[in-house]
Design an enzyme around this catalytic site. Sequence first.
Site, PDB file in Angstrom:
ATOM      1  N   HIS A 119       0.877  -1.172   0.000  1.00 39.29           N
ATOM      2  CA  HIS A 119       0.000   0.000   0.000  1.00 39.29           C
ATOM      3  C   HIS A 119       0.912   1.218   0.000  1.00 39.29           C
ATOM      4  O   HIS A 119       1.995   1.175   0.586  1.00 39.29           O
ATOM      5  CB  HIS A 119      -0.832   0.096   1.283  1.00 39.29           C
ATOM      6  CG  HIS A 119      -1.784  -1.017   1.546  1.00 39.29           C
ATOM      7  ND1 HIS A 119      -1.385  -2.216   2.051  1.00 39.29           N
ATOM      8  CD2 HIS A 119      -3.126  -1.087   1.402  1.00 39.29           C
ATOM      9  CE1 HIS A 119      -2.450  -2.999   2.215  1.00 39.29           C
ATOM     10  NE2 HIS A 119      -3.526  -2.332   1.820  1.00 39.29           N
ATOM     11  N   ASP A 124       2.145   1.982   3.474  1.00 44.24           N
ATOM     12  CA  ASP A 124       3.048   1.029   4.162  1.00 44.24           C
ATOM     13  C   ASP A 124       4.481   1.465   3.992  1.00 44.24           C
ATOM     14  O   ASP A 124       5.318   1.191   4.848  1.00 44.24           O
ATOM     15  CB  ASP A 124       3.075  -0.377   3.527  1.00 44.24           C
ATOM     16  CG  ASP A 124       1.747  -0.985   3.276  1.00 44.24           C
ATOM     17  OD1 ASP A 124       0.807  -0.623   3.978  1.00 44.24           O
ATOM     18  OD2 ASP A 124       1.665  -1.840   2.368  1.00 44.24           O
TER      19      ASP A 124
HETATM   20  C1  XUL Z   1      -7.778  -6.550   4.015  1.00 41.17           C
HETATM   21  C2  XUL Z   1      -6.975  -6.928   2.829  1.00 41.17           C
HETATM   22  C3  XUL Z   1      -6.072  -5.869   2.314  1.00 41.17           C
HETATM   23  C4  XUL Z   1      -6.016  -5.830   0.812  1.00 41.17           C
HETATM   24  C5  XUL Z   1      -5.227  -4.662   0.291  1.00 41.17           C
HETATM   25  O1  XUL Z   1      -8.501  -7.594   4.545  1.00 41.17           O
HETATM   26  O2  XUL Z   1      -7.041  -8.024   2.357  1.00 41.17           O
HETATM   27  O3  XUL Z   1      -4.818  -6.070   2.849  1.00 41.17           O
HETATM   28  O4  XUL Z   1      -5.472  -6.988   0.282  1.00 41.17           O
HETATM   29  O5  XUL Z   1      -5.692  -3.454   0.747  1.00 41.17           O
END
Ligand code: XUL
Length: 450
Positions: free
Chosen positions: A103, A106
């Site tokens: 992300h 992150d």
């Molecule tokens: C949340 C989830 C996230 C997504 C990316 O449950 O799976 O980590 O994969 O935002």
Amino acid sequence: MYKKSYFPKISKVPYSGIDSLKSSLAFHYYNPDEVIGTKKMRDWLNFSVAFWHTFDQQLVDPFGDGTAQRPYSMFKGLDLAKARVEASFEFFDKLGVDYFCFHDRDIAPEGDTLRETNKNLDEIIDMITKYQESSGVKVLWNTANMFSNARFVGGAASSPFADIFAYAGAQVKKGLETAKRVDAANYVFWGGREGYESLLNTDMKREQEHLGHFFSMAADYAKEINYEGQLLLEPKPKEPMTHQYDFDAATTINFLKTYGLDDIYKLNLEGNHANLAGHTYQHEIRVARDAKMLGSLDANQGDKLIGWDIDEFPSNLYGATLTMYEVIKNNGLNEGKGGLNFDAKPRRSSFETNDMFYTHIVGMDTYAAGLRVAYRLVEDEVLDQFINNRYQSFNSGIGASIESGNENLASLEQYVLDRPQSQLIEATESGHLEQIKDTLNHYIVDTLRK
Ligand code: XUL
Ligand code: CO
């Protein structure tokens, strides 16, 4: 370099086969360059490390603080962000994974304005692209975190507040530019808070229309900047919102069709999300595969005894076999663009640095084992034989006539009206489920013994 090595006691994780039964810092089933059928194991699996769980997570749970012991925890702010990137590329190399996912938030800290935040992000992306060049490690997907910050309390693209919708648009614009810079194979949207708590204060239709509009703006921008990766939506039924708009694969496909986006987007499916929706992972993957919308997988597992999304590393051979069965039947994930991202974290009690490796080893070995078994199941047509047999009455006679559209309700009535019950019962057959499961067990045990 902030440190010469973050994992000095760990060397490259080798493939050792199954000479020893005890788990060690070695793979027992994952032999990356071994060819299974038509592809190397690494290309069937395209394993990816989730940056957020492995390098950010402090291993908190809803009742307790983080327990993680990490070799970069002495750093702060941008220094911490940079040290984590250094540690992550050492980790990818030692583990032998070809991909990672992240992300935006992150990898770099937020500033006070989006401009400042983007500047931090760019600084880290500069560093990541250099490491990518020297290591060959690729990005499976990146995404925008539009759920942690307090501004997203009511959602991002489905927020009741227009300024927040605008902010989300600007954040995704940067996310797509980032995807292009790091050459991400996919760009993912998980609708963190895209959903609602109660209809007492929510205009569901208006929110969903905003969301549809948002996804078409994102697709337009990806096209405008020539980002060629695959756009993916990731369904999840609950957590954090009570009702999530992307509940499961079928709901998400219906949503995409409603807004004319089904030719552009595919799905990123996660094991534990499937379970939270009351499905098996295999069901979700099959729904997407049948709709030709299978994009990529977040490989993790849940725990039936705990009600929340625990993002556990996969260790269930049975589940991994059936997941890989779908992947093989699909001839891989979206022509090799998809992969298996470990959206998974160590248990709170597995807080040592070594556990970062052991968790990935069990996940990778579980899926490698699943691939080996599933390939044999496909090759021997084990399930196909049972299933084709089960539907054979549609291959000729009245069945073939129904399938070719030559019957109507009146002709069907004529066909069965005077048929005695005994004949109708005779037309059915046992599903032989226990026999199939027995065969499946033999395949798992026999394949993995070799
Ligand atoms: C949340 C989830 C996230 C997504 C990316 O449950 O799976 O980590 O994969 O935002
Ligand atoms: Co996920």
